[in-house]
Structure formats: structure tokens, C-alpha cells
Design a protein around this motif. Structure first.
Motif, PDB file in Angstrom:
ATOM      1  N   LEU A 152       5.278  -7.344   4.860  1.00  0.00           N
ATOM      2  CA  LEU A 152       6.056  -6.654   3.838  1.00  0.00           C
ATOM      3  C   LEU A 152       7.232  -5.874   4.414  1.00  0.00           C
ATOM      4  O   LEU A 152       8.164  -5.514   3.687  1.00  0.00           O
ATOM      5  CB  LEU A 152       5.162  -5.679   3.064  1.00  0.00           C
ATOM      6  CG  LEU A 152       4.121  -6.274   2.115  1.00  0.00           C
ATOM      7  CD1 LEU A 152       3.271  -5.154   1.524  1.00  0.00           C
ATOM      8  CD2 LEU A 152       4.792  -7.063   1.012  1.00  0.00           C
ATOM      9  N   LEU A 153       7.193  -5.594   5.704  1.00  0.00           N
ATOM     10  CA  LEU A 153       8.243  -4.799   6.320  1.00  0.00           C
ATOM     11  C   LEU A 153       9.569  -5.550   6.313  1.00  0.00           C
ATOM     12  O   LEU A 153       9.617  -6.759   6.533  1.00  0.00           O
ATOM     13  CB  LEU A 153       7.869  -4.435   7.756  1.00  0.00           C
ATOM     14  CG  LEU A 153       6.748  -3.415   7.933  1.00  0.00           C
ATOM     15  CD1 LEU A 153       6.324  -3.353   9.389  1.00  0.00           C
ATOM     16  CD2 LEU A 153       7.203  -2.042   7.449  1.00  0.00           C
ATOM     17  N   LEU A 160       6.359   4.231   4.630  1.00  0.00           N
ATOM     18  CA  LEU A 160       5.007   3.791   4.318  1.00  0.00           C
ATOM     19  C   LEU A 160       4.263   5.030   3.843  1.00  0.00           C
ATOM     20  O   LEU A 160       4.208   6.035   4.550  1.00  0.00           O
ATOM     21  CB  LEU A 160       4.318   3.206   5.546  1.00  0.00           C
ATOM     22  CG  LEU A 160       2.782   3.047   5.443  1.00  0.00           C
ATOM     23  CD1 LEU A 160       2.415   2.041   4.359  1.00  0.00           C
ATOM     24  CD2 LEU A 160       2.178   2.647   6.781  1.00  0.00           C
ATOM     25  N   ALA A 161       3.711   4.975   2.643  1.00  0.00           N
ATOM     26  CA  ALA A 161       2.968   6.105   2.094  1.00  0.00           C
ATOM     27  C   ALA A 161       1.614   5.619   1.628  1.00  0.00           C
ATOM     28  O   ALA A 161       1.527   4.708   0.796  1.00  0.00           O
ATOM     29  CB  ALA A 161       3.742   6.744   0.949  1.00  0.00           C
ATOM     30  N   ALA A 177      -3.004   2.076  13.017  1.00  0.00           N
ATOM     31  CA  ALA A 177      -2.403   0.750  13.264  1.00  0.00           C
ATOM     32  C   ALA A 177      -1.242   0.493  12.322  1.00  0.00           C
ATOM     33  O   ALA A 177      -0.207  -0.068  12.719  1.00  0.00           O
ATOM     34  CB  ALA A 177      -3.466  -0.336  13.108  1.00  0.00           C
ATOM     35  N   LEU A 178      -1.370   0.893  11.068  1.00  0.00           N
ATOM     36  CA  LEU A 178      -0.283   0.714  10.107  1.00  0.00           C
ATOM     37  C   LEU A 178       0.917   1.587  10.468  1.00  0.00           C
ATOM     38  O   LEU A 178       2.071   1.154  10.373  1.00  0.00           O
ATOM     39  CB  LEU A 178      -0.776   1.042   8.697  1.00  0.00           C
ATOM     40  CG  LEU A 178      -1.815   0.082   8.110  1.00  0.00           C
ATOM     41  CD1 LEU A 178      -2.437   0.678   6.855  1.00  0.00           C
ATOM     42  CD2 LEU A 178      -1.181  -1.274   7.805  1.00  0.00           C
ATOM     43  N   ALA A 179       0.648   2.813  10.901  1.00  0.00           N
ATOM     44  CA  ALA A 179       1.736   3.708  11.291  1.00  0.00           C
ATOM     45  C   ALA A 179       2.479   3.169  12.502  1.00  0.00           C
ATOM     46  O   ALA A 179       3.714   3.267  12.590  1.00  0.00           O
ATOM     47  CB  ALA A 179       1.178   5.105  11.582  1.00  0.00           C
ATOM     48  N   ALA A 185       9.204  -0.606  13.037  1.00  0.00           N
ATOM     49  CA  ALA A 185      10.231  -1.111  12.120  1.00  0.00           C
ATOM     50  C   ALA A 185      11.211  -0.019  11.692  1.00  0.00           C
ATOM     51  O   ALA A 185      12.093  -0.281  10.867  1.00  0.00           O
ATOM     52  CB  ALA A 185       9.562  -1.725  10.892  1.00  0.00           C
ATOM     53  N   GLY A 186      11.045   1.185  12.206  1.00  0.00           N
ATOM     54  CA  GLY A 186      11.966   2.266  11.883  1.00  0.00           C
ATOM     55  C   GLY A 186      11.647   3.019  10.613  1.00  0.00           C
ATOM     56  O   GLY A 186      12.493   3.764  10.102  1.00  0.00           O
TER      57      GLY A 186
END
Length: 410
Positions: A152-153, A160-161, A177-179, A185-186
């Protein structure tokens, strides 16, 4: 109390638990005596001469102590902590600070509470940003979730929330891991920790996020009306709050001088703070630390695993999600075949004075099992659910309409 949690000693701190099986801490926790006493003392102190020097000194001591305590709870610096009215206010404070523009993208998950989901939709409508949703089925593996997120990035992903713990099922999301993927990706990372802080150790460094918000009144067992926002230190000078109070200014003079303060997250605080509520929050944090957050987490996981086993053994009952061991929480959601979830929750109250919560989007009843809950209480719930399967719900459920309204208005 030692790291070996004494359940009976802990329960003795809650005079309000007599005659009630309270399994709804994920909505709002009961108030233990040390927290109640701290609020009462602070309120009584202010009632007489709130701005007398001795009173002011004590009030400032409470504010400083609460900020230090919250910072210590998260492994953060006190300058990174801002107090807010509730988690929703803290999340909005971040959203409206980022300078989002049309075409920017926010990624969130399908497991979010309305307190996070609705502000995203509002920002999307007002600012023209795009909200992208990462589907998080209760049974999905962490690796699959991270892989879908990476897909999705894009170049316009700004934020990301997501929740640390899904409010509906209790699933602990792979935030670290998501963070990591988001920051590669900035994108910045905002974490709603409403269902984690207070029931397990939470370290902002280990999560790798940029912002984190949580309330005092859920698993921390503090008073309602006070929450905290953590902002990563190196962002403090780069971001300017969307709303301003006196703490925003290092110096000012009308008509045109405003020198913003940039060295503390307190810039996000607006106006007068409630010192009695901060006193309660401070007492709640100290109580959690005295009990030991590892001990609390272990007890919550144990009770949740026991509840899953007991409920899953009842024909026609479906337990949502799975037992992830160390990665699980004290939240358990289940559905009863042929019975509306609102009726299930209301039946537990009418028959056994069990306080639970309906999660409407999931069609499930949720149990929030804190360390003060007991195995015998879980057995009681299982017995009531078996009765519900055999005989159906009672004909009159006056608490059903009340819960529906409370979900909207409390």
C-alpha cells in the motif's frame, strides 16, 4: 506489591467491584482506592485557596510528577509529553499538525476504533487526502499484514496510523515491523495505544513510532478526562500545533511578535489543566508500576487464554481471533450463533451482573480481562453463555438500549 501479583490484594483496592463482575476495562476501568483518594485530595486542596502559594506549589508538583511518570512509563523524555482531554483529542492534534495536502495518503487498518477512523474520514473530506485501509483479519499472520502494508505504500504516503492493540479482538498488531516499513518509505507513524498502555509494557523506542496517544481511564485505571500524547523529540521543532494556547509562545507582543516555543510537547496543551485529574493519573501510573506491568500483562494473557478455551468449548460459540501467547492481550471477543451480540451483552448483565461490551462492527461481545478479574468470574460468564445457547435471551433486556446510547454518548 511484588512481581508475583497478589490478585486478592489488588481486588481489595476496588470497593466498587462488590456485586459486579466487571469485564469492560477496555471501555473504562473501575477506579482503585489510591487513584480516587489522590483525586479527592487534590480537589480538596484547590477548593479552599487554589492560587495561594502553598497550593500552587503543590499543584505544580503534581503536574511535573505526572509528566515525569508518564514519560517513564513509555521510556520517553518529559519534554515529549503533552496532556490532552482524551485519546481522540490527542489523535486529532497530530492529524491537524502535519500540514496534509490534497493527494497525500494516510494508511490505517480495518481494525480501528471510530475514534481513529472517523477523524481520518473527516480529514479526507476536508483536506482531500486519501485514506487507504490495510485489511487485518483476526487470524492473519504478522508477516502477511506487513507484506500487505508494504504493497500500500506509495510516494504520497505521509502517515501510518494504527492501534497497538485492536479494540475489537485484542489482537496485538506488529507495530514495530510496520513502523520500520513506514519510515523506510518516509512516512510518519501514529499509534493509538488506548488498549495497551496499562495492561502491558509499552516502549516508544521499541515500537519505533513518531507519535503515541493513550487515555488514563482504561487499563491504567485512572480518571476519565485526562490522556497523554507523546511526540518524538526531533519532531518538536519541525511541527507547529494547529491550535494555539499560551504555552505555544516563548515570547509574544501584539500586534506582530510571536516567538514559538519549540522545546517541549506541552505546546500542544490548551489552557488550564485539571490538576485533580493529573493527580489521579499520577497515582494510577504509580500503582501500575508497583504491581509490575509484566505481571499485569501475564495475568491478563492468562485470563484471556482461559476465557477463550472455556467459550470455544461451547457449541455454537465462535471466538474471534486466536491466542498469540506473548503477543496476545486481555481482550476476548466472541459471538453466539443465532443471538444478536447486543442481546448477548445485555443477557450477561441481566442474568449475572456481568459488565461487558458489544462490538457492533464485529457482531461480537467483548470481555476485557484485567488483572483483578478471576477464573471464577470467567466460569460464571461461560455458564451464562451456555444458558443463552440452551434457552435464548430473556424477553426483556432494559440494558440493551442503554448500552447502544452509551456507545454513542459516553
Amino acid at each position: 506489591m511484588s512481581s508475583l501479583l497478589d490478585v486478592e490484594a489488588f481486588r481489595s483496592l476496588f470497593p466498587g467491584l462488590d456485586g459486579v463482575v466487571y469485564m469492560n476495562t477496555g471501555w473504562q476501568g473501575p477506579t482503585p482506592r489510591p487513584v480516587l483518594q489522590a483525586v479527592e485530595r487534590a480537589l480538596a486542596l484547590e477548593a479552599a485557596a487554589p492560587t495561594a502559594p502553598e497550593t500552587v506549589a503543590r499543584r505544580l508538583q503534581v503536574i511535573d510528577g505526572a509528566r515525569e511518570a508518564v514519560a517513564g512509563l513509555l521510556g520517553a523524555g518529559r519534554d515529549e509529553i503533552a496532556f490532552q482531554e482524551n485519546t481522540t483529542a490527542a489523535l486529532n492534534a497530530v492529524l491537524w499538525t502535519l500540514g496534509l495536502r490534497p493527494g497525500d495518503e494516510i494508511v490505517t487498518t480495518s481494525a480501528e476504533h471510530p475514534a481513529l477512523a472517523v477523524p481520518f474520514l473527516h480529514v479526507q473530506r476536508r483536506l482531500g487526502v486519501r485514506v487507504r485501509v490495510l485489511d487485518v483479519p483476526p487470524e492473519a499472520e504478522d508477516e502477511a499484514i506487513v507484506s500487505c502494508f508494504e504493497a500500500l505504500l506509495g510516494p504520497r504516503t505521509r502517515l501510518l496510523a494504527l492501534s497497538h492493540v485492536a479494540y475489537g479482538t485484542g489482537r496485538v498488531l506488529p507495530v514495530a515491523a510496520l513502523a520500520h516499513a513506514a519510515r523506510r518509505a518516509g512516512a510518519l507513524v501514529l499509534v493509538d495505544a488506548a488498549q495497551s498502555v496499562g495492561q502491558m509494557p509499552v516502549s516508544v523506542a521499541e515500537l519505533g513510532c513518531d507519535f503515541l496517544a493513550f487515555p488514563g481511564y482504561k487499563w491504567l485505571l485512572g480518571p476519565a478526562g485526562i490522556a497523554a500524547l507523546w511526540v518524538r523529540r526531533d519532531l518538536l521543532a519541525l511541527l507547529s500545533p494547529a491550535y494555539a494556547g499560551a504555552r505555544l509562545a516563548r515570547d509574544y507582543r501584539l500586534p506582530d511578535l510571536l516567538e514559538p516555543a519549540s522545546d517541549a510537547a506541552a505546546r500542544w496543551e490548551l489552557g488550564t489543566r485539571s490538576v485533580p485529574l493529573l493527580a489521579g493519573l499520577l497515582a494510577a501510573v504509580r500503582l501500575a508500576q508497583d504491581l509490575g506491568l509484566e505481571a499485569i500483562a501475564g495475568r491478563c494473557r492468562h485470563l484471556a487464554a482461559y476465557a477463550r478455551r472455556r467459550l470455544a468449548a461451547i457449541p455454537g460459540v465462535r471466538v474471534l481471533g486466536r491466542d498469540d501467547g506473548e503477543a496476545s492481550s486481555g481482550l476476548v471477543a466472541f459471538a453466539v450463533e443465532g443471538v444478536d451480540a447486543w442481546q448477548v451483552t445485555a443477557s450477561l448483565w441481566e442474568w449475572g451482573r456481568v459488565v461487558a461490551r458489544t462490538v457492533g462492527p464485529l457482531g461480537a461481545t467483548r470481555l476485557s480481562l484485567h488483572a483483578f478479574n478471576t477464573e471464577s468470574e470467567v466460569d460464571l460468564v461461560a455458564g451464562l453463555v451456555e444458558r443463552l445457547r440452551r434457552h435464548g435471551p430473556p424477553p426483556h433486556l432494559p440494558s440493551l438500549a442503554m448500552e447502544r446510547r452509551a456507545v454513542e454518548d459516553l
